[in-house]
Write a protein that holds these residues in place. Structure first.
Motif, PDB file in Angstrom:
ATOM      1  N   LEU A  48       0.824  -1.212   0.000  1.00  0.00           N
ATOM      2  CA  LEU A  48       0.000   0.000   0.000  1.00  0.00           C
ATOM      3  C   LEU A  48       0.860   1.265   0.000  1.00  0.00           C
ATOM      4  CD1 LEU A  48      -2.727  -1.348   2.439  1.00  0.00           C
ATOM      5  CD2 LEU A  48      -3.105  -0.660   0.048  1.00  0.00           C
TER       6      LEU A  48
ATOM      7  N   TRP B  42      -9.490   6.618  -8.678  1.00  0.00           N
ATOM      8  CA  TRP B  42     -10.672   6.877  -7.844  1.00  0.00           C
ATOM      9  C   TRP B  42     -11.846   7.315  -8.714  1.00  0.00           C
ATOM     10  CZ3 TRP B  42     -12.651  12.017  -7.394  1.00  0.00           C
ATOM     11  CH2 TRP B  42     -13.845  12.081  -6.657  1.00  0.00           C
TER      12      TRP B  42
ATOM     13  N   GLN C   2      -2.731 -13.156  -1.981  1.00  0.00           N
ATOM     14  CA  GLN C   2      -3.255 -11.907  -2.551  1.00  0.00           C
ATOM     15  C   GLN C   2      -2.503 -11.504  -3.811  1.00  0.00           C
ATOM     16  OE1 GLN C   2      -3.210  -9.197   0.932  1.00  0.00           O
ATOM     17  NE2 GLN C   2      -5.445  -9.304   0.844  1.00  0.00           N
TER      18      GLN C   2
ATOM     19  N   TRP D 238      -9.075   7.035  -3.380  1.00  0.00           N
ATOM     20  CA  TRP D 238      -8.595   5.836  -4.079  1.00  0.00           C
ATOM     21  C   TRP D 238      -7.730   4.985  -3.158  1.00  0.00           C
ATOM     22  CZ3 TRP D 238      -3.213   5.201  -5.173  1.00  0.00           C
ATOM     23  CH2 TRP D 238      -2.909   3.959  -5.752  1.00  0.00           C
ATOM     24  N   HIS D 239      -6.821   5.643  -2.476  1.00  0.00           N
ATOM     25  CA  HIS D 239      -5.857   4.898  -1.677  1.00  0.00           C
ATOM     26  C   HIS D 239      -6.558   4.118  -0.564  1.00  0.00           C
ATOM     27  CE1 HIS D 239      -1.394   5.075  -0.159  1.00  0.00           C
ATOM     28  NE2 HIS D 239      -1.730   3.887  -0.600  1.00  0.00           N
TER      29      HIS D 239
ATOM     30  N   ALA E 129      -9.704   3.115  -0.523  1.00  0.00           N
ATOM     31  CA  ALA E 129     -10.495   2.021  -1.092  1.00  0.00           C
ATOM     32  C   ALA E 129      -9.581   0.809  -1.330  1.00  0.00           C
ATOM     33  CB  ALA E 129     -11.160   2.461  -2.402  1.00  0.00           C
ATOM     34  N   LEU E 130      -8.368   1.093  -1.803  1.00  0.00           N
ATOM     35  CA  LEU E 130      -7.384   0.009  -2.002  1.00  0.00           C
ATOM     36  C   LEU E 130      -6.960  -0.591  -0.652  1.00  0.00           C
ATOM     37  CD1 LEU E 130      -5.727  -1.411  -4.273  1.00  0.00           C
ATOM     38  CD2 LEU E 130      -3.924   0.280  -3.854  1.00  0.00           C
ATOM     39  N   TYR E 131      -6.742   0.256   0.334  1.00  0.00           N
ATOM     40  CA  TYR E 131      -6.441  -0.229   1.696  1.00  0.00           C
ATOM     41  C   TYR E 131      -7.519  -1.202   2.182  1.00  0.00           C
ATOM     42  CZ  TYR E 131      -2.499   2.466   3.721  1.00  0.00           C
ATOM     43  OH  TYR E 131      -1.260   2.961   4.068  1.00  0.00           O
TER      44      TYR E 131
ATOM     45  N   LEU F 226      -9.705  -2.917   0.471  1.00  0.00           N
ATOM     46  CA  LEU F 226      -9.702  -4.137  -0.337  1.00  0.00           C
ATOM     47  C   LEU F 226      -8.615  -5.103   0.126  1.00  0.00           C
ATOM     48  CD1 LEU F 226     -10.672  -5.720  -2.837  1.00  0.00           C
ATOM     49  CD2 LEU F 226      -9.236  -4.225  -4.252  1.00  0.00           C
ATOM     50  N   ILE F 227      -7.431  -4.569   0.376  1.00  0.00           N
ATOM     51  CA  ILE F 227      -6.275  -5.406   0.740  1.00  0.00           C
ATOM     52  C   ILE F 227      -6.365  -5.883   2.191  1.00  0.00           C
ATOM     53  CG2 ILE F 227      -3.754  -5.364   1.052  1.00  0.00           C
ATOM     54  CD1 ILE F 227      -4.633  -5.378  -1.897  1.00  0.00           C
TER      55      ILE F 227
ATOM     56  N   ARG G  49     -17.567   0.973  -1.573  1.00  0.00           N
ATOM     57  CA  ARG G  49     -18.492   1.996  -2.108  1.00  0.00           C
ATOM     58  C   ARG G  49     -18.566   3.200  -1.166  1.00  0.00           C
ATOM     59  NH1 ARG G  49     -23.565  -0.968  -4.952  1.00  0.00           N
ATOM     60  NH2 ARG G  49     -22.393  -2.589  -6.033  1.00  0.00           N
TER      61      ARG G  49
ATOM     62  N   LEU H 194     -15.442   5.268  -1.498  1.00  0.00           N
ATOM     63  CA  LEU H 194     -15.368   6.017  -2.763  1.00  0.00           C
ATOM     64  C   LEU H 194     -16.146   7.331  -2.670  1.00  0.00           C
ATOM     65  CD1 LEU H 194     -15.733   3.170  -5.428  1.00  0.00           C
ATOM     66  CD2 LEU H 194     -13.652   4.454  -4.859  1.00  0.00           C
TER      67      LEU H 194
END
Ligand code: CA
Lengths: 195, 195
Positions: free
Chosen positions: A12, A41, A110, B41-42, B44-46, B48-49, B65, B68
């Protein structure tokens, strides 16, 4: 668990670099060039809002996941604008190595899962990937139109180039969106001298 | 359909402004302040991971969601850093009006759905919202640590403030992440003179 979190935070933190990769498009107000982090995004939000226009049934949550990770390879490969002049084969080699390196920072399970999702996006053969690719093409056009043509004059882009490079992909995944976009593109070129 | 796409594109073009809202945190390399679009964005990625570390069962796709859209109100209200000096009641009034205006750009069914999702995030009572709020607090800490303390010296932040303002929220939604983060925070304060 500690090692797992360490690996995830390393990934990340590496991902943060995507915010420093500049794209060929500006923000909607034309104030500066957009970076690939904020672009990611914006298109995830586009997909969420416009999912109903997908040409075929999609799993919108998979599409959003794809879009969140689709540009990470640009940390090593840079952004390659669709109207730019570059060698697709050379870029693909660099992007493949980037995917191995960047997804490889994650715990093995992952790394494999997200690499597979990126491969699916790149291959653009599943319905989810086809819609994701459509949305990736829609957002820059809307931004360019919002900022009065944006970078089109810089790249000397013609309506025909937009039909072939953008229209073909958007129409494949989301024909209703392309219909709306084409009307706006045609109006812009009709009203802009020397375009 | 045309009116629906027009409304959706108006919302998405308005959303672009989130890329011009600057936060109190810098990028991981400290090169500049982060904006709320790339931040969204970052995280949302956090999410997810790091979904596996949620304290209670969550629907990760709903969490994504939420993340975002969670900061869109900042287009009108600005970012209010957790270590800053501001009136929470006054900010809430502005954010409520912002939510009405910005989600109100969407077709009515989507306006209601996304407004409800934002209200859920703000209320922070469901498991999805609690985890989303945790993740929103984790990312700035990791960025600050990556850039050698980031904006903590500017705001004269103490370890105790991080425990109360960050730790309480992160521990509630993702205790394993807080455990890893606290060790890093403690090491940073132990190694930094005058902190
Ligand atoms: Ca892209």
């Amino acid at each position: 668990m500690a090692n797992r979190i360490d690996a995830q935070l390393a990934f990340l933190t590496e991902a943060c670099k995507l915010k420093s990769v500049l794209r060929g498009t500006t923000l909607c107000d034309g104030s500066r060039r957009e970076n690939s982090g904020e672009h990611s995004w914006h298109i995830a939000l586009y997909a969420l809002i416009m999912a109903e226009h997908a040409h075929r049934p999609i799993n919108i949550d998979r599409v959003i996941r794809m879009l969140l990770i689709h540009d990470l390879v640009e940390i090593d490969a840079g952004d390659n604008p669709i109207h730019g002049d570059h060698d697709p084969a050379a870029i693909e080699v660099i992007e493949q190595a980037a995917a191995a390196r960047i997804f490889g920072l994650l715990p093995a399970d992952q790394a494999a899962a997200f690499r597979a999702l990126w491969d699916e996006f790149e291959a653009a053969t599943t319905d989810d990937a086809i819609f994701a690719k459509s949305i990736d093409r829609v957002q820059p056009v809307v931004s360019n139109l919002a900022s009065g043509g944006g970078t089109w004059p810089v790249y000397k882009v013609t309506a025909e180039q937009l039909y072939s490079r953008v229209g073909s992909k958007v129409e494949r995944g989301a024909p209703a969106i392309w219909h709306a976009l084409k009307a706006r593109i045609d109006a812009w070129f009709a009203s802009t001298p020397n375009s």
